[in-house]
Scaffold this motif. Structure first.
Motif, PDB file in Angstrom:
ATOM      1  N   LYS A  69     -23.636  15.815 -16.442  1.00 19.00           N
ATOM      2  CA  LYS A  69     -24.740  16.199 -15.565  1.00 19.00           C
ATOM      3  C   LYS A  69     -24.230  17.166 -14.489  1.00 19.00           C
ATOM      4  O   LYS A  69     -24.327  16.910 -13.293  1.00 19.00           O
ATOM      5  CB  LYS A  69     -25.374  14.961 -14.926  1.00 19.00           C
ATOM      6  N   TRP A  70     -23.733  18.279 -14.957  1.00 13.63           N
ATOM      7  CA  TRP A  70     -23.230  19.295 -14.018  1.00 13.63           C
ATOM      8  C   TRP A  70     -24.353  19.806 -13.125  1.00 13.63           C
ATOM      9  O   TRP A  70     -24.172  19.997 -11.929  1.00 13.63           O
ATOM     10  CB  TRP A  70     -22.614  20.448 -14.811  1.00 13.63           C
ATOM     11  N   LYS A  71     -25.552  19.992 -13.697  1.00  8.64           N
ATOM     12  CA  LYS A  71     -26.729  20.397 -12.925  1.00  8.64           C
ATOM     13  C   LYS A  71     -27.942  19.722 -13.543  1.00  8.64           C
ATOM     14  O   LYS A  71     -28.202  19.855 -14.744  1.00  8.64           O
ATOM     15  CB  LYS A  71     -26.898  21.918 -12.956  1.00  8.64           C
ATOM     16  N   THR A  72     -28.696  18.959 -12.739  1.00  7.50           N
ATOM     17  CA  THR A  72     -29.846  18.203 -13.252  1.00  7.50           C
ATOM     18  C   THR A  72     -31.164  18.835 -12.809  1.00  7.50           C
ATOM     19  O   THR A  72     -31.217  19.556 -11.792  1.00  7.50           O
ATOM     20  CB  THR A  72     -29.788  16.747 -12.770  1.00  7.50           C
ATOM     21  N   PHE A  73     -32.215  18.540 -13.575  1.00  7.42           N
ATOM     22  CA  PHE A  73     -33.550  19.077 -13.296  1.00  7.42           C
ATOM     23  C   PHE A  73     -34.585  17.957 -13.460  1.00  7.42           C
ATOM     24  O   PHE A  73     -34.290  16.890 -14.012  1.00  7.42           O
ATOM     25  CB  PHE A  73     -33.877  20.234 -14.253  1.00  7.42           C
ATOM     26  N   THR A  74     -35.797  18.217 -12.983  1.00 10.84           N
ATOM     27  CA  THR A  74     -36.864  17.219 -13.063  1.00 10.84           C
ATOM     28  C   THR A  74     -37.693  17.360 -14.332  1.00 10.84           C
ATOM     29  O   THR A  74     -38.513  16.488 -14.632  1.00 10.84           O
ATOM     30  CB  THR A  74     -37.796  17.343 -11.850  1.00 10.84           C
ATOM     31  N   THR A  75     -37.490  18.451 -15.049  1.00  7.62           N
ATOM     32  CA  THR A  75     -38.228  18.659 -16.295  1.00  7.62           C
ATOM     33  C   THR A  75     -37.293  19.189 -17.372  1.00  7.62           C
ATOM     34  O   THR A  75     -36.098  19.408 -17.105  1.00  7.62           O
ATOM     35  CB  THR A  75     -39.400  19.646 -16.077  1.00  7.62           C
ATOM     36  N   ASP A  76     -37.804  19.397 -18.557  1.00  4.95           N
ATOM     37  CA  ASP A  76     -36.966  19.687 -19.718  1.00  4.95           C
ATOM     38  C   ASP A  76     -36.298  21.067 -19.652  1.00  4.95           C
ATOM     39  O   ASP A  76     -36.991  22.095 -19.663  1.00  4.95           O
ATOM     40  CB  ASP A  76     -37.818  19.616 -20.984  1.00  4.95           C
ATOM     41  N   PRO A  77     -34.953  21.129 -19.614  1.00  4.53           N
ATOM     42  CA  PRO A  77     -34.253  22.404 -19.753  1.00  4.53           C
ATOM     43  C   PRO A  77     -34.069  22.732 -21.233  1.00  4.53           C
ATOM     44  O   PRO A  77     -33.926  21.835 -22.062  1.00  4.53           O
ATOM     45  CB  PRO A  77     -32.908  22.136 -19.075  1.00  4.53           C
ATOM     46  N   TYR A  78     -34.098  24.032 -21.545  1.00  2.00           N
ATOM     47  CA  TYR A  78     -33.956  24.377 -22.962  1.00  2.00           C
ATOM     48  C   TYR A  78     -33.029  25.585 -23.130  1.00  2.00           C
ATOM     49  O   TYR A  78     -31.815  25.449 -23.116  1.00  2.00           O
ATOM     50  CB  TYR A  78     -35.336  24.634 -23.584  1.00  2.00           C
ATOM     51  N   GLY A  79     -33.613  26.782 -23.338  1.00  2.00           N
ATOM     52  CA  GLY A  79     -32.796  27.965 -23.594  1.00  2.00           C
ATOM     53  C   GLY A  79     -31.814  28.268 -22.467  1.00  2.00           C
ATOM     54  O   GLY A  79     -32.086  28.013 -21.293  1.00  2.00           O
ATOM     55  N   LEU A  80     -30.633  28.814 -22.824  1.00  4.52           N
ATOM     56  CA  LEU A  80     -29.582  29.088 -21.847  1.00  4.52           C
ATOM     57  C   LEU A  80     -28.855  30.385 -22.226  1.00  4.52           C
ATOM     58  O   LEU A  80     -28.626  30.655 -23.408  1.00  4.52           O
ATOM     59  CB  LEU A  80     -28.587  27.922 -21.819  1.00  4.52           C
ATOM     60  N   ALA A  81     -28.509  31.178 -21.227  1.00  8.85           N
ATOM     61  CA  ALA A  81     -27.729  32.404 -21.418  1.00  8.85           C
ATOM     62  C   ALA A  81     -26.850  32.606 -20.188  1.00  8.85           C
ATOM     63  O   ALA A  81     -27.137  32.061 -19.107  1.00  8.85           O
ATOM     64  CB  ALA A  81     -28.644  33.612 -21.629  1.00  8.85           C
ATOM     65  N   ILE A  82     -25.763  33.384 -20.317  1.00 10.80           N
ATOM     66  CA  ILE A  82     -24.831  33.561 -19.217  1.00 10.80           C
ATOM     67  C   ILE A  82     -24.397  35.016 -19.092  1.00 10.80           C
ATOM     68  O   ILE A  82     -24.210  35.716 -20.090  1.00 10.80           O
ATOM     69  CB  ILE A  82     -23.588  32.650 -19.387  1.00 10.80           C
ATOM     70  N   ASP A  83     -24.288  35.471 -17.841  1.00 12.19           N
ATOM     71  CA  ASP A  83     -23.632  36.747 -17.514  1.00 12.19           C
ATOM     72  C   ASP A  83     -22.385  36.378 -16.716  1.00 12.19           C
ATOM     73  O   ASP A  83     -22.454  36.138 -15.505  1.00 12.19           O
ATOM     74  CB  ASP A  83     -24.558  37.657 -16.702  1.00 12.19           C
ATOM     75  N   SER A  84     -21.258  36.326 -17.406  1.00 10.33           N
ATOM     76  CA  SER A  84     -20.025  35.848 -16.773  1.00 10.33           C
ATOM     77  C   SER A  84     -19.545  36.769 -15.666  1.00 10.33           C
ATOM     78  O   SER A  84     -18.938  36.318 -14.687  1.00 10.33           O
ATOM     79  CB  SER A  84     -18.922  35.700 -17.830  1.00 10.33           C
ATOM     80  N   SER A  85     -19.812  38.066 -15.807  1.00 11.54           N
ATOM     81  CA  SER A  85     -19.350  39.001 -14.787  1.00 11.54           C
ATOM     82  C   SER A  85     -20.062  38.786 -13.459  1.00 11.54           C
ATOM     83  O   SER A  85     -19.487  39.006 -12.391  1.00 11.54           O
ATOM     84  CB  SER A  85     -19.551  40.443 -15.251  1.00 11.54           C
ATOM     85  N   LEU A  86     -21.320  38.332 -13.505  1.00 12.88           N
ATOM     86  CA  LEU A  86     -22.087  38.054 -12.287  1.00 12.88           C
ATOM     87  C   LEU A  86     -22.049  36.584 -11.898  1.00 12.88           C
ATOM     88  O   LEU A  86     -22.591  36.220 -10.847  1.00 12.88           O
ATOM     89  CB  LEU A  86     -23.546  38.489 -12.461  1.00 12.88           C
ATOM     90  N   ARG A  87     -21.412  35.753 -12.736  1.00  9.67           N
ATOM     91  CA  ARG A  87     -21.328  34.314 -12.505  1.00  9.67           C
ATOM     92  C   ARG A  87     -22.715  33.686 -12.377  1.00  9.67           C
ATOM     93  O   ARG A  87     -23.007  32.927 -11.449  1.00  9.67           O
ATOM     94  CB  ARG A  87     -20.504  33.997 -11.230  1.00  9.67           C
ATOM     95  N   VAL A  88     -23.600  34.008 -13.345  1.00  6.22           N
ATOM     96  CA  VAL A  88     -24.981  33.537 -13.319  1.00  6.22           C
ATOM     97  C   VAL A  88     -25.360  32.977 -14.690  1.00  6.22           C
ATOM     98  O   VAL A  88     -25.064  33.578 -15.727  1.00  6.22           O
ATOM     99  CB  VAL A  88     -25.953  34.684 -12.943  1.00  6.22           C
ATOM    100  N   LEU A  89     -26.032  31.820 -14.675  1.00  5.99           N
ATOM    101  CA  LEU A  89     -26.651  31.236 -15.865  1.00  5.99           C
ATOM    102  C   LEU A  89     -28.156  31.435 -15.776  1.00  5.99           C
ATOM    103  O   LEU A  89     -28.764  31.202 -14.721  1.00  5.99           O
ATOM    104  CB  LEU A  89     -26.353  29.739 -15.948  1.00  5.99           C
TER     105      LEU A  89
END
Length: 526
Positions: free
Chosen positions: A95-115
């Motif tokens: 549980k690195w980061k939790t939410f109150t509703t269903d998380p699904y699709g995920l993508a990352i830009d490592s150079s900007l350190r953003v998910l």
């Protein structure tokens, strides 16, 4: 629309030529029965080996890889969270980061350190460093998966109404009427790949021309991921395999997975750079990072600084002349003229300028020393004062018995005689010059060849000095004629101060009493 030959799967062994300084890795997440899923990591080298990572993942989906910190991230539908673990299996956080509703699709830009993440019907972004979540876009139509173009900073979101393309901040959106299950973007080819379970189609869309290519048809495609000219995908028919197809010629190979693969299987494929390598394909060597540390696997930046002698974010730029040390932050000392110090330690290999000493020539000569490297001792300066650290000159003169600019020449007997002789000669010449000048001053001034005023004054009657000049009869004061013999003389008052001009010896407008009646002296403006 282009279309490949009828899709036939050939189950052959996958052989991959190892890339120098890297290893190809595939991570497969499988939710299974949504009670106990699994995360499988396969090293795809000359021989393929797969292992299940020791993580608690009830329903893992949509894995992505962060090469900067070597973490695998995925969403867990059952835990309403984003989980992560290193490729080694260490540092697992369910549980690195939790939410109150269903998380699904995920993508990352490592150079900007953003998910970027799909949460319900909205699209948000997570700062990897701080975990701060910011909403990018809301009220999307059943969004599922996300693809990103890190070069142009574009997001591509697959949903029930089609594909939506927008900027990283959610602005400037456009739509494509393509309803697909999953999408992934290949930035090198500028091609968007898709798999469609409903249409039973695997294909791509050229983002520049809009041209569509269909690679095959099957009873159902689950997921697709493009990597280095190949497409990795799964199908419903072959649950225990991952297929690898060449985009260029359509040749196929397979990767066998331990156990079956559910329809919720998702994957990511990446090249894990060895320490000292970075960039796409891990083809670039790191620069001179401090303490031989590894650089950022994406940007090549040396985050801990550079080794001495190097500068720049990647530590590949040598110090400019005159600078040295870590990050080239130190200035060279007073090295010998025409030379520069070493870029690493700042050493002056050819010595110092006069007046300086030390390996880096940053220390001025101490009192009593001078010259290059301060190797010379001062002479016998007056009152034990120090000499000039550059030239050695004694600014206040020499001590008794010494001479020269540096006061290092002793005055011996012979030298003393010569000095006294010289002094006496100079004094003799000076006395002679003064004597001549005095005598010249005493010599009478040159006078004109006429009787002096004093002589005439002495020859006057009763030796009286007259202050009147004679004026001949019938004439006014001034000059008389030479043949005038009149004896009656008139005198004109002449101030005594006008009788004799001391500077010019000029006698003006003066008539003197004649010694006889026949003599008349006339003096006019001599």
């Amino acid at each position: 629309m282009k279309m490949f030959l009828p899709f036939i799967v050939y189950a052959v062994a996958l052989t991959v030529s190892p890339s120098h300084g890297s290893s190809e890795v595939m991570v497969l997440t499988d939710s299974g029965n949504a009670v106990q899923g699994k995360v499988t990591l396969c090293n795809i080298e000359e021989y393929i080996s797969c292992r299940t990572l020791p993580v608690s993942a009830p329903s893992p989906r949509c894995p992505v890889y962060d090469p900067v910190e070597d973490f695998i991230y995925w969403t867990d539908f059952a835990l309403d969270s984003v989980s992560r673990v290193r490729t080694s299996g260490a540092d697992h956080e369910s549980k690195w980061k939790t939410f109150t509703t269903d998380p699904y699709g995920l993508a990352i830009d490592s150079s900007l350190r953003v998910l970027f993440i799909v949460i319900g019907s909205s699209l948000s972004k997570i700062d990897v460093s701080t975990k701060v979540t910011t909403q990018v876009r809301d009220s999307l139509s059943s969004p599922t998966t996300i693809a990103i173009d890190a070069e142009t900073k574009k997001l591509i979101v697959a949903g029930s109404s089609g594909l939506m393309i927008m900027n990283y901040d959610g602005t400037g959106s456009t739509s494509l009427p393509v309803k697909e299950t999953t999408v992934k973007f290949d930035p090198k080819a500028n091609v968007l790949y898709y798999s469609s379970k409903s249409r039973k189609e695997l294909g791509s869309v050229d983002m520049k021309t809009g041209e569509t290519t269909v690679y095959g048809n099957s009873s159902g495609y689950i997921y697709v991921f493009p990597f280095e000219g190949s497409l990795y995908f799964t199908t419903e028919e072959e649950r225990g395999k991952v297929f690898v197809m060449s985009v260029e010629d359509g040749t196929m190979s397979t990767i066998k997975i331990n156990g079956s693969v559910s329809i919720f299987a998702r994957m990511t494929v990446f090249r894990k750079c060895s320490d000292g390598r970075y960039g796409s394909g891990c083809t670039i060597s790191c620069g001179h990072c401090e303490n031989n540390a590894s650089c950022n696997k994406v940007t090549g930046a040396c985050e801990g600084g550079c080794e001495p002698g190097w500068m720049g974010s990647t530590c590949k730029e040598g110090c400019r002349d005159g600078l040295y040390g870590s990050g080239c932050s130190s200035r060279c000392g007073s090295c010998a003229t025409g030379t520069v110090c070493g870029k690493i330690h700042g050493l002056c290999s050819r010595g110092c300028k006069p007046g300086w000493t030390g390996a880096t020539c940053n220390t001025e000569c101490s009192d009593g020393r001078y010259g290059s490297g301060c190797t010379l001792s001062c002479g016998h300066c007056s009152a034990n004062t120090s000499c000039d650290t550059v030239t050695g000159a004694c600014g206040y003169g020499c001590s008794p018995g010494w001479t020269g600019a540096q006061c290092n020449t002793e005055i011996g007997p012979n030298l003393l005689v010569w000095i006294l002789t010289g002094v006496c000669s100079v004094l003799s010449i000076l006395v002679l010059a003064l004597t001549v000048a005095w005598r010249c001053e005493r010599r009478p001034r040159n006078r004109r060849p006429f009787p002096s005023l004093d002589a005439h004054l002495e020859n006057t009657h009763e030796n009286r000095a007259y202050d009147k000049a004679p004026v001949p009869p019938g004439e006014k004061a001034g000059c008389s004629t030479a043949d005038d013999t009149t004896t009656e003389v008139e005198y004109q008052d002449v101030p005594l101060r006008q009788v004799h001009n001391e500077q010019e010896d000029d006698y003006q407008n003066i008539s003197l009493r004649p010694e006889s009646d026949e003599q008349v002296y006339e003096m006019c403006n001599f």
